[in-house]
Design a protein around this motif. Structure first.
Motif, mmCIF file in Angstrom:
data_model
loop_
_atom_site.group_PDB
_atom_site.id
_atom_site.type_symbol
_atom_site.label_atom_id
_atom_site.label_comp_id
_atom_site.label_asym_id
_atom_site.label_seq_id
_atom_site.Cartn_x
_atom_site.Cartn_y
_atom_site.Cartn_z
ATOM 1 N N ALA A 46 2.097 6.943 6.346
ATOM 2 C CA ALA A 46 1.035 7.610 5.580
ATOM 3 C C ALA A 46 0.934 9.085 5.977
ATOM 4 N N ILE A 47 1.015 9.346 7.275
ATOM 5 C CA ILE A 47 0.914 10.721 7.765
ATOM 6 C C ILE A 47 2.071 11.570 7.215
ATOM 7 N N GLU A 48 3.247 10.958 7.129
ATOM 8 C CA GLU A 48 4.397 11.676 6.557
ATOM 9 C C GLU A 48 4.140 12.109 5.118
ATOM 10 N N THR A 73 0.838 -1.207 0.000
ATOM 11 C CA THR A 73 0.000 0.000 0.000
ATOM 12 C C THR A 73 0.870 1.252 0.000
ATOM 13 N N ILE A 74 1.794 1.327 0.939
ATOM 14 C CA ILE A 74 2.645 2.519 1.048
ATOM 15 C C ILE A 74 3.555 2.653 -0.184
ATOM 16 N N ALA A 75 4.101 1.516 -0.649
ATOM 17 C CA ALA A 75 5.015 1.567 -1.802
ATOM 18 C C ALA A 75 4.300 2.101 -3.042
ATOM 19 N N LEU A 76 3.073 1.647 -3.282
ATOM 20 C CA LEU A 76 2.343 2.101 -4.476
ATOM 21 C C LEU A 76 1.956 3.574 -4.362
ATOM 22 N N LEU A 77 1.570 3.997 -3.166
ATOM 23 C CA LEU A 77 1.225 5.415 -2.978
ATOM 24 C C LEU A 77 2.432 6.295 -3.297
ATOM 25 N N LYS A 78 3.618 5.831 -2.859
ATOM 26 C CA LYS A 78 4.835 6.617 -3.124
ATOM 27 C C LYS A 78 5.190 6.574 -4.603
ATOM 28 N N GLU A 86 -4.123 -1.226 11.209
ATOM 29 C CA GLU A 86 -2.749 -1.691 10.998
ATOM 30 C C GLU A 86 -1.811 -1.091 12.053
ATOM 31 N N SER A 87 -0.495 -1.095 11.769
ATOM 32 C CA SER A 87 0.492 -0.689 12.778
ATOM 33 C C SER A 87 0.693 0.824 12.839
ATOM 34 N N LEU A 88 1.273 1.266 13.965
ATOM 35 C CA LEU A 88 1.603 2.683 14.104
ATOM 36 C C LEU A 88 2.618 3.099 13.045
ATOM 37 N N GLU A 89 3.527 2.177 12.748
ATOM 38 C CA GLU A 89 4.549 2.450 11.735
ATOM 39 C C GLU A 89 3.895 2.796 10.381
ATOM 40 N N MET A 90 2.864 2.029 10.028
ATOM 41 C CA MET A 90 2.180 2.300 8.761
ATOM 42 C C MET A 90 1.439 3.637 8.818
#
Ligand SMILES: [Zn+2]
Ligand SMILES: [Zn+2]
Length: 257
Positions: free
Chosen positions: A164-166, A135-140, A156-160
């Motif tokens: 996303a917030i970043e 998810t994060i990789a495709l958004l980037k 999901e996790s705080l890390e995720m």
């Protein structure tokens, strides 16, 4: 005043009169706006017909990752998503928990939605389950930071959440946060800044405590708000004010009450 940032009013299995009552009940409890989220582009026109008479209901357009039987072409998605009444693109995303076998079609559909969001300038509504890295990789990769959006019904996790917030994204919390089993999610919610938080019901699913087992409805976003306010040690009024402000900042095409 509260906003239900994610509900499926066309899935409530109610007559038009019953739906009007459901929304009236929510308004009486202080819910001023409802974002009715599409799960299928093919059913988009029917969904719109269900809610078009309510000026406090906004709509999105997209194909849910678990509704790939209803998949549509990029052009069909773009044609509908660019219509004036559409305030957001989705829900889209990746769900490897319920449907790992449809991964490749989910990936194609998700990328189409990100491109349509960038093309239309409308924010993304993202469903993500057991697919954190993709998810994060495709958004980037597809530069979703231009239009941003929300990770909805986040579990999901705080890390995720932080990744996303970043990128400028928001995180939306549903009634799952009230469930007994949701200790980890509660820790995540405590750590997410109030300025990045939205609240939702995801009606008709996931009714919060004390309504579990019933059909969920937008009025129950109040229970979600009360629970999160308590968790974060702020007043319900402050939680409502901030999440409502966040909602209109993100979904700037949604009509303010
Ligand atoms: Zn979802
Ligand atoms: Zn949904």
């Amino acid at each position: 005043m509260f906003v239900d940032s994610h509900c499926h009013l066309d899935r409530l299995k109610q007559s038009p009169e019953e739906l009007a009552e459901t929304l009236a009940f929510a308004r009486k409890r202080g819910v001023e706006h409802f974002l009715c989220v599409a799960v299928s582009v093919k059913e988009y026109d029917d969904m719109l017909a269900t809610v078009k008479d309510f000026p406090d209901v906004s709509v999105s357009c997209g194909v849910h990752p678990l509704h790939q039987d209803d998949a549509c072409s990029y052009d069909e998605l773009l044609e509908k998503a660019q219509r004036d009444e559409v305030v957001a693109v989705g829900e889209t995303g990746l769900d490897y928990f319920y449907s790992p076998e449809s991964k490749s079609v989910q990936l194609t559909s998700f990328v189409d939605h990100i491109k349509v969001a960038n093309e239309t300038g409308k924010p993304l509504i993202i469903h993500t389950r057991d697919a954190r890295e993709d998810t994060i990789a495709l958004l980037k990769e597809h530069k979703a930071e231009h239009t941003i959006g929300v990770l909805h019904c986040f579990t999901e996790s705080l890390e995720m959440a932080q990744a996303a917030i970043e990128m400028g994204f928001y995180v939306s919390i549903s009634g799952i946060v009230t469930f007994n089993s949701a200790d980890e999610l509660r820790e995540v919610v405590k750590a997410i800044p109030l300025e990045k938080l939205l609240i939702e019901t995801d009606s008709p699913w996931l009714a919060p405590v004390p309504h579990r087992g019933k059909q969920n409805q937008p009025g129950y976003v109040v229970e979600v708000a009360e629970f999160i306010a308590n968790l974060k040690g702020v007043s319900v009024a402050e939680l409502a004010r901030q999440t409502t402000e966040n909602f209109y900042r993100l979904f700037s095409l949604a009509k303010h009450a």
